[in-house]
Design a protein around this motif. Structure first.
Motif, PDB file in Angstrom:
ATOM      1  N   MET A  24       0.838  -1.201   0.000  1.00 60.60           N
ATOM      2  CA  MET A  24       0.000   0.000   0.000  1.00 60.60           C
ATOM      3  C   MET A  24       0.876   1.255   0.000  1.00 60.60           C
ATOM      4  N   GLY A  25       1.993   1.186   0.718  1.00 61.79           N
ATOM      5  CA  GLY A  25       2.939   2.300   0.702  1.00 61.79           C
ATOM      6  C   GLY A  25       3.521   2.499  -0.691  1.00 61.79           C
ATOM      7  N   LEU A  26       3.824   1.391  -1.355  1.00 59.00           N
ATOM      8  CA  LEU A  26       4.345   1.434  -2.731  1.00 59.00           C
ATOM      9  C   LEU A  26       3.304   2.015  -3.681  1.00 59.00           C
ATOM     10  N   ARG A  27       2.070   1.557  -3.533  1.00 59.02           N
ATOM     11  CA  ARG A  27       0.967   2.080  -4.363  1.00 59.02           C
ATOM     12  C   ARG A  27       0.898   3.604  -4.250  1.00 59.02           C
ATOM     13  N   ASP A  28       0.934   4.097  -3.021  1.00 58.66           N
ATOM     14  CA  ASP A  28       0.810   5.539  -2.809  1.00 58.66           C
ATOM     15  C   ASP A  28       2.012   6.289  -3.378  1.00 58.66           C
ATOM     16  N   MET A  29       3.188   5.681  -3.285  1.00 56.89           N
ATOM     17  CA  MET A  29       4.379   6.337  -3.835  1.00 56.89           C
ATOM     18  C   MET A  29       4.303   6.426  -5.352  1.00 56.89           C
ATOM     19  N   LYS A  30       3.693   5.416  -5.987  1.00 60.07           N
ATOM     20  CA  LYS A  30       3.504   5.478  -7.450  1.00 60.07           C
ATOM     21  C   LYS A  30       2.593   6.640  -7.817  1.00 60.07           C
ATOM     22  N   ILE A  31       1.518   6.806  -7.045  1.00 68.16           N
ATOM     23  CA  ILE A  31       0.575   7.892  -7.351  1.00 68.16           C
ATOM     24  C   ILE A  31       1.232   9.248  -7.090  1.00 68.16           C
ATOM     25  N   ILE A  32       1.946   9.356  -5.969  1.00 76.02           N
ATOM     26  CA  ILE A  32       2.629  10.611  -5.635  1.00 76.02           C
ATOM     27  C   ILE A  32       3.619  10.982  -6.745  1.00 76.02           C
ATOM     28  N   THR A  33       4.339   9.984  -7.245  1.00 80.77           N
ATOM     29  CA  THR A  33       5.295  10.227  -8.334  1.00 80.77           C
ATOM     30  C   THR A  33       4.571  10.776  -9.567  1.00 80.77           C
ATOM     31  N   SER A  34       3.397  10.203  -9.854  1.00 88.86           N
ATOM     32  CA  SER A  34       2.614  10.684 -11.001  1.00 88.86           C
ATOM     33  C   SER A  34       2.071  12.087 -10.762  1.00 88.86           C
ATOM     34  N   ILE A  35       1.714  12.387  -9.517  1.00 88.93           N
ATOM     35  CA  ILE A  35       1.214  13.735  -9.198  1.00 88.93           C
ATOM     36  C   ILE A  35       2.325  14.770  -9.446  1.00 88.93           C
ATOM     37  N   TYR A  36       3.528  14.474  -8.959  1.00 90.12           N
ATOM     38  CA  TYR A  36       4.642  15.400  -9.207  1.00 90.12           C
ATOM     39  C   TYR A  36       4.952  15.517 -10.701  1.00 90.12           C
ATOM     40  N   GLU A  37       4.872  14.384 -11.395  1.00 90.27           N
ATOM     41  CA  GLU A  37       5.154  14.399 -12.828  1.00 90.27           C
ATOM     42  C   GLU A  37       4.144  15.303 -13.544  1.00 90.27           C
ATOM     43  N   SER A  38       2.888  15.178 -13.147  1.00 91.58           N
ATOM     44  CA  SER A  38       1.848  15.992 -13.761  1.00 91.58           C
ATOM     45  C   SER A  38       2.075  17.482 -13.497  1.00 91.58           C
ATOM     46  N   ALA A  39       2.418  17.817 -12.251  1.00 88.67           N
ATOM     47  CA  ALA A  39       2.652  19.227 -11.921  1.00 88.67           C
ATOM     48  C   ALA A  39       3.887  19.761 -12.652  1.00 88.67           C
ATOM     49  N   ASP A  40       4.927  18.934 -12.745  1.00 88.70           N
ATOM     50  CA  ASP A  40       6.153  19.360 -13.437  1.00 88.70           C
ATOM     51  C   ASP A  40       5.905  19.593 -14.929  1.00 88.70           C
ATOM     52  N   LYS A  41       5.189  18.649 -15.550  1.00 89.46           N
ATOM     53  CA  LYS A  41       4.964  18.740 -17.006  1.00 89.46           C
ATOM     54  C   LYS A  41       3.761  19.593 -17.355  1.00 89.46           C
ATOM     55  N   LYS A  42       2.988  19.966 -16.342  1.00 84.61           N
ATOM     56  CA  LYS A  42       1.747  20.725 -16.563  1.00 84.61           C
ATOM     57  C   LYS A  42       0.813  19.990 -17.519  1.00 84.61           C
ATOM     58  N   GLU A  43       0.710  18.684 -17.343  1.00 86.84           N
ATOM     59  CA  GLU A  43      -0.250  17.927 -18.151  1.00 86.84           C
ATOM     60  C   GLU A  43      -0.798  16.733 -17.360  1.00 86.84           C
ATOM     61  N   THR A  44      -1.921  16.203 -17.825  1.00 87.35           N
ATOM     62  CA  THR A  44      -2.530  15.047 -17.178  1.00 87.35           C
ATOM     63  C   THR A  44      -1.649  13.824 -17.397  1.00 87.35           C
ATOM     64  N   VAL A  45      -1.528  13.007 -16.350  1.00 85.76           N
ATOM     65  CA  VAL A  45      -0.650  11.836 -16.440  1.00 85.76           C
ATOM     66  C   VAL A  45      -1.453  10.571 -16.124  1.00 85.76           C
ATOM     67  N   LYS A  46      -1.308   9.560 -16.962  1.00 81.71           N
ATOM     68  CA  LYS A  46      -1.910   8.259 -16.662  1.00 81.71           C
ATOM     69  C   LYS A  46      -1.008   7.549 -15.675  1.00 81.71           C
TER      70      LYS A  46
END
Ligand code: NAD
Length: 331
Positions: free
Chosen positions: A306-328
């Motif tokens: 569950m910790g790993l799952r959340d870290m994957k989502i957090i990584t995608s959230i940062y990626e989205s904010a960095d790239k300013k686009e929606t991330v799958k």
């Protein structure tokens, strides 16, 4: 039967929440400490009746392998140390509870899970709200579709961080800003409301009004998660104001916890009723549950995965904010 727990890192959370909570546990007890601050040793030994043989520092930590008084190691260090101290605990043959966020990267989380598997020890993450009756009620309302399908979740978790020297404001020590530290609770809340993982995220950093503190982690971030059935979760988290709530809106009703993520004093209502539960000590229940899991060789309901799952989502959230686009999200 009671298992011995050693706390690693005697900061605020260990001192003011976990150690007191361990005075009320039934299946486990405070048996040892690991600290890099020699002045804390005597204080803890006398306060909690801990023998000298059960006191370790970061250098002789691995010798804990030879100590039968200690069954479980609870890692309560700054985020960048979670992986190392969890992996060393696993190699010492000890079961592990590691604080949230599990680590500072997906790779670290994977290494921690692998190390625990290899050494045949249980691993869980300090997700205490899975033991809080109000948050459990939200899971039930959402997942059982008590008011029909969930359409929208909103939540916020913020506090003011004023110390420019805090490890929480340093990228290399914290791995990120408020998202890693407290936004993770809103993320968790959204997922246990839905009972499934989001598929897509979009995120945006907020303005930096305290550049003296927020040089390398975000001061605030807003993110939206999209779930497979079309429901969305809109969250905000920051280190510059105070906010603490989780709300769900479904086809035929709504619910809201406010505060939602506190150690005590959580309040809640639904479109039909005010929620009232007797007070609990979340950490006592969390640690007792993990001790039971170890005794019965059963997987924790808040496992490393569950910790790993959340870290994957957090990584995608940062990626989205960095790239300013929606991330799958790459599951
Ligand atoms: P804290 O700053 O109060 O304590 C950190 C401890 O780590 C201190 O005793 C410090 O001496 C020690 N430390 C060792 N090496 C260090 C280094 N290089 N830099 C800084 N400190 C170092 O922090 P805290 O609030 O107790 O948080 C510890 C962990 O617990 C974090 O991962 C945090 O996310 C987690 N936490 C969880 C909850 C929860 O509700 N589950 C609540 C608070 C904190």
């Amino acid at each position: 039967d009671s298992l011995g727990i050693a706390l690693v890192g005697l900061g605020n959370y260990a001192t003011y929440q976990l150690a007191p909570a361990l005075q009320k546990t039934e299946n486990c007890h405070l048996a040892g400490i690991v600290t890099g601050t020699p002045s804390k040793e005597q204080v803890w030994m006398s306060k909690y009746d801990i023998p000298k043989e059960n006191v370790y520092n970061y250098e002789n930590y691995d010798e804990i392998a030879n100590n039968d008084d200690i069954d479980i190691i609870y890692v309560v260090l700054p985020n960048f140390m979670h992986a190392e101290y969890t992996i060393r605990a696993a190699k010492a043959g000890k079961h592990v509870i590691c604080e949230k966020p599990m680590a500072i990267s997906v790779e670290e989380c994977e290494q921690m899970i692998a190390a625990c598997k290899e050494n045949n020890v249980h691993l869980s993450i300090g997700y205490r709200l899975h033991f809080d009756p109000y948050n459990l009620k939200v899971s039930e309302l959402g997942q059982n579709e008590v008011y029909g399908k969930v359409k929208k979740i909103t939540g916020a978790h913020s506090f003011k961080l004023n110390d420019p020297h805090a490890w929480r404001a340093k990228q290399d020590l914290a791995g990120g800003g408020p998202l890693m530290d407290i936004g993770i609770y809103v993320l968790q809340g959204a997922i246990y409301t839905m009972g499934e993982n989001p598929i897509e995220v979009s995120a945006k950093y907020g303005e930096v009004t305290r550049p003296d503190i927020f040089k390398d982690v975000e001061q605030s971030i807003d993110f939206t998660l999209k779930f497979p059935g079309g429901a969305t979760a809109e969250a905000t988290t920051s280190y510059y104001d105070t906010a603490n709530f989780l709300r769900g809106e479904a086809e035929k009703g709504w619910w809201e916890l406010k505060p939602a993520y506190a150690y005590s004093g959580i309040e809640g209502e639904t479109s039909e009723e005010k929620l009232t539960y007797p007070p609990v000590n979340q950490q006592t229940l969390q640690m007792d549950d993990f001790a039971k899991c170890v005794m019965n060789n059963k997987k924790s309901k808040v496992p490393g995965e569950m910790g790993l799952r959340d870290m994957k989502i957090i990584t995608s959230i940062y990626e989205s904010a960095d790239k300013k686009e929606t991330v799958k999200i790459n599951w």
